[in-house]
Design an enzyme around this catalytic site. Structure first.
Site, mmCIF file in Angstrom:
data_model
loop_
_atom_site.group_PDB
_atom_site.id
_atom_site.type_symbol
_atom_site.label_atom_id
_atom_site.label_comp_id
_atom_site.label_asym_id
_atom_site.label_seq_id
_atom_site.Cartn_x
_atom_site.Cartn_y
_atom_site.Cartn_z
ATOM 1 N N SER A 94 0.825 -1.201 0.000
ATOM 2 C CA SER A 94 0.000 0.000 0.000
ATOM 3 C C SER A 94 0.865 1.260 0.000
ATOM 4 O O SER A 94 1.655 1.473 -0.916
ATOM 5 C CB SER A 94 -0.973 -0.041 1.190
ATOM 6 O OG SER A 94 -1.996 0.890 1.051
ATOM 7 N N ARG A 164 -12.520 5.752 9.406
ATOM 8 C CA ARG A 164 -11.889 4.432 9.385
ATOM 9 C C ARG A 164 -12.882 3.336 9.035
ATOM 10 O O ARG A 164 -12.521 2.362 8.341
ATOM 11 C CB ARG A 164 -11.245 4.137 10.742
ATOM 12 C CG ARG A 164 -10.390 2.870 10.747
ATOM 13 C CD ARG A 164 -9.245 2.973 9.767
ATOM 14 N NE ARG A 164 -8.367 1.802 9.858
ATOM 15 C CZ ARG A 164 -7.325 1.605 9.060
ATOM 16 N NH1 ARG A 164 -7.036 2.489 8.113
ATOM 17 N NH2 ARG A 164 -6.563 0.541 9.197
ATOM 18 N N ASP A 238 -8.756 -6.588 -4.860
ATOM 19 C CA ASP A 238 -8.468 -5.262 -4.302
ATOM 20 C C ASP A 238 -9.209 -4.180 -5.086
ATOM 21 O O ASP A 238 -9.031 -4.031 -6.297
ATOM 22 C CB ASP A 238 -6.955 -5.005 -4.369
ATOM 23 C CG ASP A 238 -6.535 -3.782 -3.568
ATOM 24 O OD1 ASP A 238 -7.406 -3.019 -3.123
ATOM 25 O OD2 ASP A 238 -5.316 -3.598 -3.395
ATOM 26 N N HIS A 271 -7.848 -5.439 -0.336
ATOM 27 C CA HIS A 271 -6.627 -4.682 -0.072
ATOM 28 C C HIS A 271 -5.859 -5.216 1.137
ATOM 29 O O HIS A 271 -4.674 -4.944 1.293
ATOM 30 C CB HIS A 271 -6.975 -3.206 0.150
ATOM 31 C CG HIS A 271 -5.783 -2.304 0.180
ATOM 32 N ND1 HIS A 271 -4.922 -2.177 -0.890
ATOM 33 C CD2 HIS A 271 -5.298 -1.481 1.159
ATOM 34 C CE1 HIS A 271 -3.966 -1.314 -0.589
ATOM 35 N NE2 HIS A 271 -4.164 -0.894 0.655
#
Length: 292
Positions: A94, A164, A238, A271
């Site tokens: 990432s 989040r 992803d 991801h």
């Protein structure tokens, strides 16, 4: 210090990472693993919550804009301090993968290889600018935000928790939790709990600083500078960095004369696959590091 250092640029890296340790692909019986925190991040590095010695107060909104190049420059300064001339490899998922590519073009003689995982060598400007705008808009709606100078106003915990939650869902957390939970309410509660724990430890300004740092991130015009071998790993599910990216990235690397290899991680975890399904790409990482 072991003589063969490996770099792991992360916003945060647990030493229990499944690819790092004795006998693992990044074998700490053979290699010294260096895991620096990122400039601007909340995990031990200088960031907006750090105290400005000139004022005795947190930098807050006065913290300067930085770039991914600035971040890797601090890491280069670290290995210079250690007297390390060349890393065996730089490995990161990432945002850590962004740093892998930035290292490769900025300091091509300082590593033998990079393994960039669930990531990209560039972020489209409209995507990065849109992300900064969304974060800024969301945070500014919090009555405590105060333009980023919120440290004496009670914090922005609920807003960060909501940010989040959205991020975790984009990462594919629901697939992971569905392995052990079936009640949608229980799943939502678990997501919120995980998000709240993250929000308690991650500074809102850091989130914005690191988002802004990507607005000019594009290493693709400098691929010809890369001397390191490259391992590029993407996850089949992803949503942030879909496997279709490889169709452009791999030919561009090869046409630039880069020795590059690609691995598609067959995972349901989106991801988050690089960690949750680490065993599926560990053999390729082991092979790659061995080739260096």
């Amino acid at each position: 210090m072991r003589s063969n250092p490996l770099g792991f640029p992360y916003t945060h890296l647990s030493i229990q990472h499944p690819s790092v340790g004795p006998g693992k692909p990044a074998d700490t019986n053979r290699f010294f693993a260096i895991c620096p925190n990122m400039l601007g991040s909340s995990y031990g590095s200088t960031n907006a919550a750090s105290v400005d010695p000139a004022t005795g107060k947190p930098y807050g909104s006065r913290f300067p804009d930085i770039t991914v190049s600035d971040i890797v420059a601090t890491q280069r300064a670290l290995i210079d301090h250690f007297g390390i001339e060349k890393l065996v490899a730089i490995v990161g998922p990432s945002y850590g993968g962004f740093q892998c590519f930035q290292w490769a073009v900025n300091y091509p003689d300082r590593m033998k290889g990079i393994a960039a995982v669930v990531t990209s060598p560039a972020v489209p400007r409209e995507r990065s600018a849109g992300n900064v705008k969304r974060l800024t808009t969301t945070l500014s709606k919090d009555q405590n935000w105060n333009g980023g100078d919120y440290y004496d106003r009670g914090g922005v915990l609920e807003t960060m928790t909501q940010i989040r939650i959205s991020t975790l869902k984009t990462y594919g957390i629901e697939t992971r939790l569905a392995k052990t939970m079936s009640d949608p309410k229980q799943i939502e509660a678990a997501i919120r709990d995980e998000a709240a724990r993250w929000a308690q430890g991650f500074d809102a300004n850091s989130l914005l600083i690191l988002a802004k740092a990507l607005q000019e991130f594009d290493t693709t015009p400098r691929f010809r500078a890369i001397k390191a071998k490259v391992l590029y790993v993407l996850s089949r599910t992803d949503r942030l960095f879909p496997p279709e990216l490889a169709a452009a990235v791999m030919p561009a690397l090869n046409n630039a004369g880069v020795d590059a290899d690609y691995f598609l991680l067959d995972s349901e975890y989106g991801h988050s696959a690089s960690g949750l399904d680490a065993q599926k790409w560990a053999p390729r990482l082991r092979q790659f590091i061995g080739s260096l």
